[in-house]
Design a protein around this motif. Structure first.
Motif, short mmCIF file in Angstrom:
data_model
loop_
_atom_site.label_atom_id
_atom_site.label_comp_id
_atom_site.label_asym_id
_atom_site.label_seq_id
_atom_site.Cartn_x
_atom_site.Cartn_y
_atom_site.Cartn_z
N SER A 1 0.78 -1.23 -0.04
CA SER A 1 -0.20 0.11 0.01
C SER A 1 0.93 1.29 0.22
O SER A 1 0.41 2.21 -0.80
N ILE A 2 1.99 1.20 0.94
CA ILE A 2 2.85 2.35 0.84
C ILE A 2 3.40 2.39 -0.46
O ILE A 2 3.36 3.87 -1.02
N GLN B 1 2.20 1.79 -3.38
CA GLN B 1 1.19 2.26 -4.10
C GLN B 1 1.05 3.79 -4.08
O GLN B 1 0.82 4.65 -5.08
N MET B 2 1.01 4.14 -2.56
CA MET B 2 0.63 5.42 -2.16
C MET B 2 1.87 6.40 -2.90
O MET B 2 1.79 7.52 -3.27
N LYS B 3 2.85 5.87 -2.69
CA LYS B 3 4.15 6.49 -3.11
C LYS B 3 4.30 6.93 -4.68
O LYS B 3 4.45 7.83 -5.26
N ASN B 4 3.88 5.66 -5.18
CA ASN B 4 3.74 5.91 -6.64
C ASN B 4 2.56 6.75 -7.14
O ASN B 4 2.71 7.49 -7.97
N THR B 5 1.31 6.58 -6.37
CA THR B 5 0.52 7.60 -6.67
C THR B 5 0.68 9.03 -6.34
O THR B 5 0.49 9.92 -7.06
N ILE B 6 1.66 9.35 -5.18
CA ILE B 6 1.99 10.70 -4.87
C ILE B 6 2.90 11.25 -5.97
O ILE B 6 2.72 12.35 -6.30
#
Length: 341
Positions: free
Chosen positions: A103-104, A106-111
């Motif tokens: 999840s982190i 994915q969040m990093k990629n999203t951010i």
């Protein structure tokens, strides 16, 4: 008999050697069958009691040992279950940690993606702002050019109209007999007999404005007279100001300079102020093309626009008191016009 005595003596000797000083502390000894037979009944009973006591102790020890073994087995089972539960928890935590890491990530990629998009959006916004600023500046330049062109056109119109005199109040159709030029000569003869004989005053052109007569309009159209020189126009208007009351066949009319519509509007905006100054004997005049002139404290002051007048009035308390009502009214009018826009 002698044999029995020897046996009894042997038993006594053995009894002396076997009797413990303390029964509870003496360990159990192994006895042979022959020895047991030679024991007395009392010794045998004591031995039996000792054996029974030892047997009871052994049973209690065995029971305690079994209980201990059972407890250990139970504790071992609990420990084993705890180990299994711990393993399951560790596995679950490992799964959760993995999911959290995913999840982190994915969040990093999203951010990171959002950051890139924000950067692109900021660049686009910056470009749009620059274009908008350029458009605003371009519009401002165009507006300035339009104002300059209007000013140039206004000046050209005023220059063309500078030799003209505008006659107001002449009824429609009065020019049918002698035309507008003859009509103007009649006005000069009626009001300025000396000028009517001046052969230098020549009319180059005469017409009514607007060209088409509107039947719904109650007032007659203006008559525009174009003279040969500006000097002649000024001479006639000066005589008109001195005479004040101008007539045509006994009816009042007016003679004014001819200006462009913009200049006429600018001159009209001075009317209220000029009226107040006239009442206070400040000798106001509206000069060509649209300047206000009046006498203040013995000096002639001239203003091209109302902003300059307001700045001057602010330094003269008496004049400010004189014009405060009319200037306040003008400010309100401009405010209403701005709101309508």
């Amino acid at each position: 008999m002698p044999n029995n005595k020897r046996k009894n003596q042997g038993n006594k000797n053995k009894e002396v050697t076997m009797t413990p000083s303390n029964e509870k502390d003496t360990p159990i000894q192994d006895y042979e069958d022959d020895d047991i037979e030679e024991m007395q009944e009392a010794d045998l009973k004591k031995l039996i009691r000792t054996l029974r006591s030892s047997q009871k102790q052994i049973l209690e020890l065995h029971k305690a040992l079994m209980d201990k073994i059972e407890n250990l087995s139970h504790e071992n089972e609990i420990l084993r279950r705890n180990q299994n539960e711990t393993k399951q928890l560790v596995q679950q935590e490992t799964v959760i940690v993995t999911e959290v890491k995913n999840s982190i990530d994915q969040m990093k990629n999203t951010i990171e993606s959002l950051t890139n998009r924000m950067g692109e959006a900021e660049e686009r916004i910056s470009d749009l702002e620059e274009r908008e600023q350029e458009r605003i500046q371009s519009d401002q330049r165009k507006e300035e050019e339009i104002r300059n062109l209007k000013h140039i056109v206004r000046n050209l119109q005023d220059t063309i109209k500078k030799p003209n005199i505008r006659v107001l109040g002449v009824p429609e159709g009065m020019e049918r007999e002698n035309g507008l030029e003859g009509l103007f000569s009649e006005i000069l003869a009626e009001n300025f007999p000396g000028l009517e004989k001046d052969r230098e005053i020549l009319v180059q052109e005469a017409h009514r404005t607007p060209n088409k007569h509107d039947q719904k309009r109650s007032s007659p159209r203006h008559v525009v007279i174009k003279l040969s020189t500006v000097k002649h126009k000024e001479k006639i208007l000066k005589c008109a100001r001195e005479k004040r009351q101008i007539t045509f066949r006994g009816s009042p009319i007016r003679l004014t300079a001819d200006f462009s519509s913009e200049t006429l509007q600018a001159r009209r905006e001075w009317r209220d102020i000029a009226q107040v100054l006239r009442e206070k004997n400040c000798q106001p005049r509206i000069l060509y093309p649209a300047k206000l002139s009046f006498v203040n404290e013995g000096e002639i002051k001239t203003f091209h626009n109302k902003q300059k007048l307001k700045e001057f009035v602010a330094t003269r308390p008496a004049l400010q008191q004189m014009l405060k009502d009319v200037l306040h009214t003008e400010t309100q009018k401009h405010g209403h016009q701005y709101e309508r826009r």
